[in-house]
Design a protein around this motif. Structure first.
Motif, PDB file in Angstrom:
ATOM      1  N   ASP A 139       0.826  -1.206   0.000  1.00  0.00           N
ATOM      2  CA  ASP A 139       0.000   0.000   0.000  1.00  0.00           C
ATOM      3  C   ASP A 139       0.862   1.257   0.000  1.00  0.00           C
ATOM      4  O   ASP A 139       0.570   2.227  -0.700  1.00  0.00           O
ATOM      5  CB  ASP A 139      -0.938   0.019   1.206  1.00  0.00           C
ATOM      6  N   THR A 142      -7.391   9.645   1.783  1.00  0.00           N
ATOM      7  CA  THR A 142      -8.063   8.445   2.293  1.00  0.00           C
ATOM      8  C   THR A 142      -7.120   7.253   2.290  1.00  0.00           C
ATOM      9  O   THR A 142      -7.067   6.491   3.264  1.00  0.00           O
ATOM     10  CB  THR A 142      -9.316   8.140   1.444  1.00  0.00           C
ATOM     11  N   ASP A 143      -6.344   7.101   1.217  1.00  0.00           N
ATOM     12  CA  ASP A 143      -5.375   5.997   1.147  1.00  0.00           C
ATOM     13  C   ASP A 143      -4.346   6.102   2.276  1.00  0.00           C
ATOM     14  O   ASP A 143      -4.026   5.096   2.922  1.00  0.00           O
ATOM     15  CB  ASP A 143      -4.643   6.001  -0.201  1.00  0.00           C
ATOM     16  N   ASP A 177      -5.963   5.253   5.586  1.00  0.00           N
ATOM     17  CA  ASP A 177      -6.170   3.799   5.685  1.00  0.00           C
ATOM     18  C   ASP A 177      -4.865   3.088   6.033  1.00  0.00           C
ATOM     19  O   ASP A 177      -4.841   2.153   6.842  1.00  0.00           O
ATOM     20  CB  ASP A 177      -6.734   3.235   4.381  1.00  0.00           C
ATOM     21  N   LEU A 178      -3.780   3.523   5.411  1.00  0.00           N
ATOM     22  CA  LEU A 178      -2.468   2.944   5.694  1.00  0.00           C
ATOM     23  C   LEU A 178      -2.073   3.183   7.145  1.00  0.00           C
ATOM     24  O   LEU A 178      -1.617   2.263   7.834  1.00  0.00           O
ATOM     25  CB  LEU A 178      -1.423   3.535   4.737  1.00  0.00           C
ATOM     26  N   ALA A 203      -8.687  11.426  -2.586  1.00  0.00           N
ATOM     27  CA  ALA A 203      -8.547   9.964  -2.635  1.00  0.00           C
ATOM     28  C   ALA A 203      -7.231   9.523  -1.995  1.00  0.00           C
ATOM     29  O   ALA A 203      -7.195   8.522  -1.259  1.00  0.00           O
ATOM     30  CB  ALA A 203      -8.631   9.474  -4.077  1.00  0.00           C
ATOM     31  N   HIS A 204      -6.153  10.271  -2.247  1.00  0.00           N
ATOM     32  CA  HIS A 204      -4.856   9.913  -1.666  1.00  0.00           C
ATOM     33  C   HIS A 204      -4.837  10.151  -0.153  1.00  0.00           C
ATOM     34  O   HIS A 204      -4.167   9.417   0.577  1.00  0.00           O
ATOM     35  CB  HIS A 204      -3.730  10.675  -2.350  1.00  0.00           C
ATOM     36  N   CYS A 218       2.375   1.752  -3.474  1.00  0.00           N
ATOM     37  CA  CYS A 218       1.364   2.259  -4.418  1.00  0.00           C
ATOM     38  C   CYS A 218       1.081   3.733  -4.163  1.00  0.00           C
ATOM     39  O   CYS A 218       0.980   4.528  -5.107  1.00  0.00           O
ATOM     40  CB  CYS A 218       0.071   1.456  -4.303  1.00  0.00           C
ATOM     41  N   LEU A 219       0.955   4.109  -2.895  1.00  0.00           N
ATOM     42  CA  LEU A 219       0.699   5.509  -2.556  1.00  0.00           C
ATOM     43  C   LEU A 219       1.878   6.380  -2.973  1.00  0.00           C
ATOM     44  O   LEU A 219       1.694   7.455  -3.550  1.00  0.00           O
ATOM     45  CB  LEU A 219       0.419   5.646  -1.058  1.00  0.00           C
TER      46      LEU A 219
END
Length: 114
Positions: free
Chosen positions: A17, A42-43, A46-47, A39-40, A20-21
């Motif tokens: 993750d 949120t990513d 989440d991480l 969106a990033h 990818c980020l």
């Protein structure tokens, strides 16, 4: 977390993750798109959440952590902090992008360049 006794799959997912980020953030254009930034954010959140949950699980498993356990906990804590810092920086960038869009929309349009 599927198997709380084995952090390897979760660490692998965190690493994937994060990679990818990182790639997505490097590909962001100079003109920041507000929806992509959101969106990033949120990513990244989440991480950070995954890393914090792993930290809690690992810290509860050992009453007397070994030096290896402490090193792993330190590493996971650093990942969580980095993800939280990234989310905060992205949130600031999102604020700037929205403000820039607002200013552009409010600016009088004319033929000359500024």
């Amino acid at each position: 977390m599927p198997d709380s006794t084995n952090p390897v799959p979760v660490l692998s997912r965190i690493a994937s993750d994060a990679s990818c980020l990182h790639q997505a953030l490097r590909a962001l254009p100079t003109e920041r798109d507000a929806s992509a930034l959101a969106a990033h954010i949120t990513d990244a959140q989440d991480l950070a959440d995954t890393a914090l949950r792993l930290f809690l699980t690992l810290s509860r498993q050992t009453s007397r952590p070994s030096p290896t356990d402490l090193l792993l906990l330190h590493h996971v804590a650093q990942i969580a902090k980095a993800a939280q810092d990234t989310a905060a920086e992205l949130a600031a960038a999102l604020g700037r992008a929205v403000e820039n869009q607002r200013r552009q929309a409010a600016a009088p349009h004319h033929g000359g360049s500024s």
